[in-house]
Design a protein around this motif. Structure first.
Motif, short mmCIF file in Angstrom:
data_model
loop_
_atom_site.label_atom_id
_atom_site.label_comp_id
_atom_site.label_asym_id
_atom_site.label_seq_id
_atom_site.Cartn_x
_atom_site.Cartn_y
_atom_site.Cartn_z
N GLN A 175 32.32 50.74 42.72
CA GLN A 175 32.99 49.96 43.74
C GLN A 175 32.82 48.48 43.47
O GLN A 175 31.73 48.00 43.22
CB GLN A 175 32.43 50.29 45.12
N VAL A 176 33.93 47.75 43.51
CA VAL A 176 33.90 46.30 43.34
C VAL A 176 33.54 45.70 44.68
O VAL A 176 33.88 46.24 45.74
CB VAL A 176 35.27 45.78 42.86
N ALA A 177 32.86 44.58 44.67
CA ALA A 177 32.47 43.92 45.91
C ALA A 177 33.69 43.67 46.79
O ALA A 177 34.73 43.24 46.30
CB ALA A 177 31.78 42.59 45.60
N PRO A 178 33.59 43.95 48.10
CA PRO A 178 34.74 43.79 48.98
C PRO A 178 35.19 42.35 49.07
O PRO A 178 34.39 41.43 48.98
CB PRO A 178 34.21 44.29 50.33
N ASN A 179 36.48 42.18 49.24
CA ASN A 179 37.05 40.85 49.37
C ASN A 179 36.73 40.30 50.75
O ASN A 179 36.98 40.96 51.76
CB ASN A 179 38.57 40.92 49.17
N LYS A 202 31.01 33.06 38.70
CA LYS A 202 29.85 33.79 39.21
C LYS A 202 30.25 35.17 39.74
O LYS A 202 29.56 36.16 39.51
CB LYS A 202 29.18 32.97 40.31
N GLY A 203 31.37 35.23 40.44
CA GLY A 203 31.83 36.50 40.99
C GLY A 203 32.14 37.52 39.91
O GLY A 203 31.84 38.71 40.06
N PHE A 204 32.72 37.05 38.81
CA PHE A 204 33.04 37.95 37.71
C PHE A 204 31.76 38.48 37.06
O PHE A 204 31.69 39.66 36.68
CB PHE A 204 33.90 37.23 36.67
N ARG A 205 30.75 37.63 36.95
CA ARG A 205 29.47 38.07 36.38
C ARG A 205 28.87 39.21 37.20
O ARG A 205 28.33 40.17 36.65
CB ARG A 205 28.47 36.90 36.33
N LYS A 206 28.96 39.09 38.52
CA LYS A 206 28.42 40.14 39.38
C LYS A 206 29.15 41.46 39.17
O LYS A 206 28.55 42.53 39.15
CB LYS A 206 28.51 39.72 40.84
N LYS A 207 30.47 41.36 39.00
CA LYS A 207 31.27 42.57 38.82
C LYS A 207 30.99 43.20 37.46
O LYS A 207 31.01 44.43 37.32
CB LYS A 207 32.76 42.24 38.98
N VAL A 208 30.74 42.38 36.44
CA VAL A 208 30.36 42.91 35.13
C VAL A 208 29.03 43.66 35.23
O VAL A 208 28.87 44.75 34.66
CB VAL A 208 30.25 41.77 34.09
N THR A 209 28.09 43.08 35.97
CA THR A 209 26.79 43.73 36.15
C THR A 209 26.95 45.07 36.84
O THR A 209 26.34 46.07 36.44
CB THR A 209 25.86 42.83 36.99
N ARG A 210 27.78 45.12 37.87
CA ARG A 210 28.02 46.39 38.57
C ARG A 210 28.66 47.42 37.65
O ARG A 210 28.32 48.60 37.67
CB ARG A 210 28.90 46.16 39.79
N LEU A 211 29.62 46.93 36.82
CA LEU A 211 30.30 47.85 35.91
C LEU A 211 29.33 48.42 34.88
O LEU A 211 29.35 49.61 34.57
CB LEU A 211 31.45 47.12 35.21
N LEU A 212 28.46 47.56 34.35
CA LEU A 212 27.49 48.01 33.35
C LEU A 212 26.45 48.94 33.95
O LEU A 212 25.91 49.82 33.26
CB LEU A 212 26.80 46.80 32.71
N MET A 220 36.59 45.46 29.42
CA MET A 220 35.86 45.27 30.67
C MET A 220 36.67 44.40 31.63
O MET A 220 36.67 44.64 32.85
CB MET A 220 34.50 44.64 30.38
N THR A 221 37.35 43.39 31.09
CA THR A 221 38.19 42.54 31.94
C THR A 221 39.31 43.36 32.58
O THR A 221 39.61 43.22 33.78
CB THR A 221 38.79 41.40 31.12
N ILE A 222 39.95 44.21 31.79
CA ILE A 222 41.02 45.06 32.31
C ILE A 222 40.49 46.00 33.39
O ILE A 222 41.12 46.20 34.43
CB ILE A 222 41.67 45.87 31.17
N ALA A 223 39.29 46.57 33.15
CA ALA A 223 38.70 47.50 34.11
C ALA A 223 38.37 46.80 35.43
O ALA A 223 38.58 47.36 36.52
CB ALA A 223 37.45 48.13 33.52
N ILE A 224 37.86 45.59 35.34
CA ILE A 224 37.44 44.86 36.55
C ILE A 224 38.64 44.28 37.30
O ILE A 224 38.80 44.49 38.51
CB ILE A 224 36.45 43.74 36.18
N MET A 225 39.51 43.57 36.58
CA MET A 225 40.62 42.89 37.24
C MET A 225 41.76 43.84 37.58
O MET A 225 42.57 43.54 38.45
CB MET A 225 41.12 41.74 36.37
#
Length: 348
Positions: A336-340, A321-331, A52-57
């Motif tokens: 789409q990852v939250a825009p920078n 906190k930002g990573f938690r949000k991205k994990v929730t979106r992935l699950l 999941m870390t590889i997929a998100i980052m």
């Protein structure tokens, strides 16, 4: 597949003497519970988290040198876990269900050479951990140097160098023992090569050089940088009462890197202990086997390294906190990852 009771293997003739295999029952349970079950559970959880870390980052690694480092760290940790999986998971399962000698040759090869392979990947993980911490150290303590020292390209180059250096450094360990095949049982055992009995090799390489590369240099540098980071953060928090989302995200990333360092320092201590014991007990493989003096210590360094390579995902979820949000979106299946919010974070 039918289950075979270990009672069928209760005795065996070795060298004209009857060997009572029932005395190995406690070892078999140790291998099954501590190695296959507990170790296997950590490996599966760790691979899922690193995946999941590889997929998100992986989606954002070109935007930030630190994120790119964490992406590379997740890959190195996954290689550690995969190698440990081939080593530990089959051992207890095969011995418990099919008898003490089942898979003997596989276990021998896996534990001897697999352990060196895991040390190699673990060293890569250590180097990348140092690189992650250095990125945060520069960003927090030396922000005026960030543009020069923090870049995605530099991280890629240093990661490649880490793999090459680690492979070359641990390469001699693959040639310390020769395999001898028993002509009657066709089972493998290891014979120490002359290099093992060389005092110069044991002192200069196995003890001093290995201790410096795997423990002293990483621990001292990581400790220094982490202390400086925490001091600077404490000073900055007193000066700034409020922080925007971008500043908070950087702070979360920094605290995550410090937590990774703390876990690394604890787990790496057991690797140093094992390195010393490998010198004191020759051959170490015999001492760490069942009925050996180190039989219940044998899996401890493996489990601590597995824990070290499995826990980073949990650290990100807890502290960022930002990573938690991205994990929730992935699950939830969002692609789409939250825009920078700012494009000004490329080199931090």
């Amino acid at each position: 597949m039918a289950t075979v009771s270990t009672q069928e293997f209760s005795t065996e003739s070795v060298g004209g003497q009857q060997l009572d295999l029932s005395r190995f029952d406690s070892c078999i349970l140790y291998y099954l519970i501590f190695g296959s079950c507990f170790g296997g559970f950590l490996i599966i959880i760790g691979l899922a988290g690193n995946g999941m870390t590889i997929a998100i980052m992986g989606r954002e690694r070109k935007k930030s040198a630190t994120i790119n480092c964490l992406f590379m760290l997740a890959i190195a940790d996954s290689l550690v876990l995969i190698t440990y999986g081939f080593m530990l998971i089959p051992v207890g399962i095969r011995k418990y269900f099919f008898g003490w000698w089942n898979g003997h040759n596989y276990n021998h090869i896996a534990l001897r050479y697999g352990s060196e392979l895991t040390r190699t990947f673990n060293q890569v993980s250590a180097f990348i951990t140092m690189l992650v911490t250095f990125q945060r150290y520069v960003s927090v303590c030396l922000p005026h140097r960030a543009k020069q020292l923090c870049s995605v390209r530099l991280v890629n180059i240093l990661t490649a160098v880490s793999y090459v250096v680690s492979i070359l450094f641990f390469l001699p360990n693959f040639f310390l023992y020769a395999i001898l095949v028993d002509s009657i049982t066709n089972r493998y055992r290891f014979i120490s090569q002359p290099l093992v009995h060389s005092s110069a090799f044991q002192i200069l390489y196995a003890t001093v050089a290995t201790g410096l590369v795997t423990y002293v240099i990483p621990v001292s540098s990581l400790s220094f940088m982490s202390i400086q980071i925490l001091r600077t953060l404490k000073t900055q928090s007193k000066m700034m009462q409020k922080s925007d989302d971008r500043t908070q995200a950087r702070k979360d990333l920094t605290l995550s890197s410090v937590a990774i360092v703390a876990l690394f320092l604890i787990c790496q201590s057991f690797v140093l202990i094992k390195s010393v014991l490998m010198w004191l007990y020759d051959p170490y493989s015999d001492s760490s086997r069942c009925e050996g003096e180190l039989q219940y210590f044998s899996f401890v360094p493996y489990i601590t390294m597995i824990a070290n390579s499995s826990a980073n995902f949990a650290i990100y979820v807890i502290l960022a906190k930002g990573f938690r949000k991205k994990v929730t979106r992935l699950l939830k299946g969002r692609n789409q990852v939250a825009p920078n919010k700012s494009t000004n974070t490329k080199n931090t």
